[in-house]
Design a protein around this motif. Structure first.
Motif, PDB file in Angstrom:
ATOM      1  N   ASP A 184      63.622  31.761  11.608  1.00 38.34           N
ATOM      2  CA  ASP A 184      64.814  31.191  10.740  1.00 38.34           C
ATOM      3  C   ASP A 184      65.916  31.404  11.786  1.00 38.34           C
ATOM      4  O   ASP A 184      66.755  30.515  11.653  1.00 38.34           O
ATOM      5  N   GLN A 185      66.108  32.306  12.689  1.00 39.62           N
ATOM      6  CA  GLN A 185      67.295  32.494  13.298  1.00 39.62           C
ATOM      7  C   GLN A 185      67.325  31.572  14.580  1.00 39.62           C
ATOM      8  O   GLN A 185      68.044  30.819  14.916  1.00 39.62           O
ATOM      9  N   VAL A 186      66.168  31.482  15.201  1.00 40.10           N
ATOM     10  CA  VAL A 186      65.995  30.297  16.256  1.00 40.10           C
ATOM     11  C   VAL A 186      66.446  29.025  15.780  1.00 40.10           C
ATOM     12  O   VAL A 186      67.310  28.276  16.175  1.00 40.10           O
ATOM     13  N   VAL A 187      65.908  28.638  14.549  1.00 37.31           N
ATOM     14  CA  VAL A 187      66.382  27.262  14.009  1.00 37.31           C
ATOM     15  C   VAL A 187      67.983  27.222  13.896  1.00 37.31           C
ATOM     16  O   VAL A 187      68.533  26.207  13.994  1.00 37.31           O
ATOM     17  N   ALA A 188      68.405  28.345  13.206  1.00 35.10           N
ATOM     18  CA  ALA A 188      69.726  28.455  12.909  1.00 35.10           C
ATOM     19  C   ALA A 188      70.713  28.072  14.220  1.00 35.10           C
ATOM     20  O   ALA A 188      71.796  27.182  14.127  1.00 35.10           O
ATOM     21  N   GLU A 189      70.310  28.880  15.426  1.00 32.19           N
ATOM     22  CA  GLU A 189      70.950  28.524  16.512  1.00 32.19           C
ATOM     23  C   GLU A 189      70.808  27.183  17.007  1.00 32.19           C
ATOM     24  O   GLU A 189      71.812  26.653  17.581  1.00 32.19           O
ATOM     25  N   LEU A 190      69.793  26.520  16.911  1.00 32.39           N
ATOM     26  CA  LEU A 190      69.659  25.064  17.413  1.00 32.39           C
ATOM     27  C   LEU A 190      70.374  24.056  16.743  1.00 32.39           C
ATOM     28  O   LEU A 190      70.969  23.149  17.201  1.00 32.39           O
ATOM     29  N   ILE A 191      70.425  24.407  15.308  1.00 33.30           N
ATOM     30  CA  ILE A 191      71.016  23.458  14.580  1.00 33.30           C
ATOM     31  C   ILE A 191      72.507  23.411  14.816  1.00 33.30           C
ATOM     32  O   ILE A 191      73.192  22.575  14.826  1.00 33.30           O
ATOM     33  N   GLU A 192      73.114  24.842  15.006  1.00 36.93           N
ATOM     34  CA  GLU A 192      74.376  25.132  15.422  1.00 36.93           C
ATOM     35  C   GLU A 192      74.798  24.109  16.750  1.00 36.93           C
ATOM     36  O   GLU A 192      76.002  23.662  16.659  1.00 36.93           O
ATOM     37  N   LEU A 193      73.944  24.115  17.655  1.00 37.43           N
ATOM     38  CA  LEU A 193      74.053  23.390  19.063  1.00 37.43           C
ATOM     39  C   LEU A 193      73.979  21.915  18.889  1.00 37.43           C
ATOM     40  O   LEU A 193      74.637  21.222  19.396  1.00 37.43           O
ATOM     41  N   ASP A 194      73.041  21.515  17.813  1.00 37.01           N
ATOM     42  CA  ASP A 194      72.581  20.055  17.885  1.00 37.01           C
ATOM     43  C   ASP A 194      72.535  19.740  16.234  1.00 37.01           C
ATOM     44  O   ASP A 194      71.174  19.516  15.680  1.00 37.01           O
ATOM     45  N   PRO A 195      73.564  19.664  15.442  1.00 40.26           N
ATOM     46  CA  PRO A 195      73.184  19.415  14.294  1.00 40.26           C
ATOM     47  C   PRO A 195      72.646  18.158  13.700  1.00 40.26           C
ATOM     48  O   PRO A 195      72.167  17.801  12.680  1.00 40.26           O
ATOM     49  N   GLU A 196      72.730  17.192  14.775  1.00 39.66           N
ATOM     50  CA  GLU A 196      72.366  15.877  14.465  1.00 39.66           C
ATOM     51  C   GLU A 196      70.794  15.878  14.246  1.00 39.66           C
ATOM     52  O   GLU A 196      70.138  15.037  13.639  1.00 39.66           O
ATOM     53  N   ASN A 197      70.267  16.781  14.919  1.00 37.52           N
ATOM     54  CA  ASN A 197      68.878  17.059  14.902  1.00 37.52           C
ATOM     55  C   ASN A 197      68.095  17.944  13.896  1.00 37.52           C
ATOM     56  O   ASN A 197      67.092  18.413  13.845  1.00 37.52           O
ATOM     57  N   GLU A 198      68.925  18.518  12.875  1.00 35.26           N
ATOM     58  CA  GLU A 198      68.646  19.449  11.947  1.00 35.26           C
ATOM     59  C   GLU A 198      67.369  19.151  11.183  1.00 35.26           C
ATOM     60  O   GLU A 198      66.481  20.229  10.997  1.00 35.26           O
ATOM     61  N   GLU A 199      67.191  18.051  10.654  1.00 34.25           N
ATOM     62  CA  GLU A 199      65.957  17.793  10.014  1.00 34.25           C
ATOM     63  C   GLU A 199      64.888  17.978  10.584  1.00 34.25           C
ATOM     64  O   GLU A 199      63.914  18.545  10.146  1.00 34.25           O
ATOM     65  N   THR A 200      64.788  17.457  11.965  1.00 31.77           N
ATOM     66  CA  THR A 200      63.660  17.580  12.754  1.00 31.77           C
ATOM     67  C   THR A 200      63.437  19.328  12.922  1.00 31.77           C
ATOM     68  O   THR A 200      62.199  19.794  12.857  1.00 31.77           O
TER      69      THR A 200
END
Length: 337
Positions: A184-200
């Motif tokens: 859950d935390q890893v996905v939060a960090e990646l979305i913060e850096l790359d919100p365009e790929n949030e769904e993926t």
């Protein structure tokens, strides 16, 4: 999101050396950042369980440098100048504080916002997990050495090599339930850096959490009352969270720190414990700990196997979930379930 902001103490000399190095990853990490596609997120991880989650969630959108090479001891890993540079230049650094002193030091000496995953996975105090890293040769069935003294000021624990173990056991990843929290935390960090790929990223997180939940379900299915014994013996107590969460008794030869050699008295003590708990197997938690496990096996007449803690990826063909599935089968066999 809570991150650890650490002061710059100067890594200029190491970084200068790294600028002269080749593109070969001398430190043996999973991936280096030299020459990578600028469109990917560069992530430095401190060891394999975090690498696994980033790989599964980030997919082709991430390039990863794992600071702990396959087969290495995550506690005693040393960093090359190239790896220091990868850390400094990464978009995201993920680690677990107090697990790897060299990595903690490198982060403290850099000017990075490093994410301590330990803050998000409900780490437990050593004492709550029936052990103390400062008392190297005891567990819940053994006597604590009175020669060890605790620091009354910060209650952190230092071993004979001067390593600060902190107050909480960092080996959270041996519990797949806590790996779900880390995801859950890893996905939060990646979305913060790359919100365009949030769904993926969210879809990938859900997929890996489904696999992890399968492990949780399998572990919960073990009924220790139906087994010959509810205990298992390991070279060091890397599986305390697994034992605690799923009702199993972990017996450690060398406590929480694999660098501490068990004394002859401890060897005798563990041999007696093996008989008391009707054990037929002693597990090393890595290839490097086979010597310790074999010494107990020879003394107590036990077979010797590896219960892979998955701190590094020993077999490139097996990922974290597959390693834990093998561990589960080995535990069932050793406990007579």
């Amino acid at each position: 999101m809570t991150k650890t902001k650490l002061s710059a103490l100067g890594f200029a000399s190491a970084l200068a050396l790294s600028a002269c190095s080749s593109d070969t990853d001398a430190g043996g990490g999973t991936t280096g950042t030299a020459g990578v596609d600028d469109s990917t997120i560069t992530v430095t991880t401190s060891f394999y369980p975090l690498t696994f989650l980033v790989e599964e969630i980030g997919g082709d959108n991430v390039t990863i440098t794992d600071l702990t090479p396959p087969g290495a001891d995550a506690h005693g890993v040393e960093l090359s100048p190239r790896e220091v540079a990868d850390l400094e230049n990464s978009d995201l650094v993920l680690y677990v504080e107090k697990l790897s002193p060299a990595i903690d030091n490198a982060i403290a000496a850099s000017d990075k916002d490093a994410v301590n995953i330990g803050e998000y996975v409900n780490l437990l105090p050593y004492d709550e997990l029936a052990g103390d890293p400062h008392a190297h040769d005891h567990d819940d069935h053994a006597h604590e050495d009175e020669a060890h003294e605790h620091d009354d000021h910060d209650h952190d624990h230092d071993d004979q090599a001067g390593h600060d173990h902190g107050t909480h056991d960092p080996h959270f990843w041996t519990d797949p339930g806590r790996m779900m929290l880390a995801a859950d935390q890893v996905v939060a960090e990646l979305i913060e850096l790359d919100p365009e790929n949030e769904e993926t990223y969210l879809a990938n997180r859900d997929a890996v959490k489904e696999r992890l939940q399968g492990l949780v379900d399998d572990l919960n299915s073990i009924d220790a009352l139906q087994c010959r014994t509810d205990a298992f013996l390991v070279s060091h107590k890397a599986f305390a969270y697994l034992g605690n969460e799923y009702g199993l008794v972990e017996l450690g030869i060398a406590g929480f720190d694999p660098e501490i050699e068990p004394s002859p008295a401890r060897v005798r003590e563990v041999t007696e414990l093996a008989g008391e708990h009707d054990l037929d197997t002693v597990f090393a938690t890595s290839d490097g700990e086979m010597k310790t496990a074999s010494a107990i096996g020879d003394e107590a007449g036990l077979s010797v196997e590896i219960l892979d803690s998955a701190a590094t990826q020993r077999d490139a063909d097996l990922d974290y979930v597959e390693v834990m599935e093998q561990n589960l089968e080995l535990l069932r066999q050793s406990m007579g379930c």
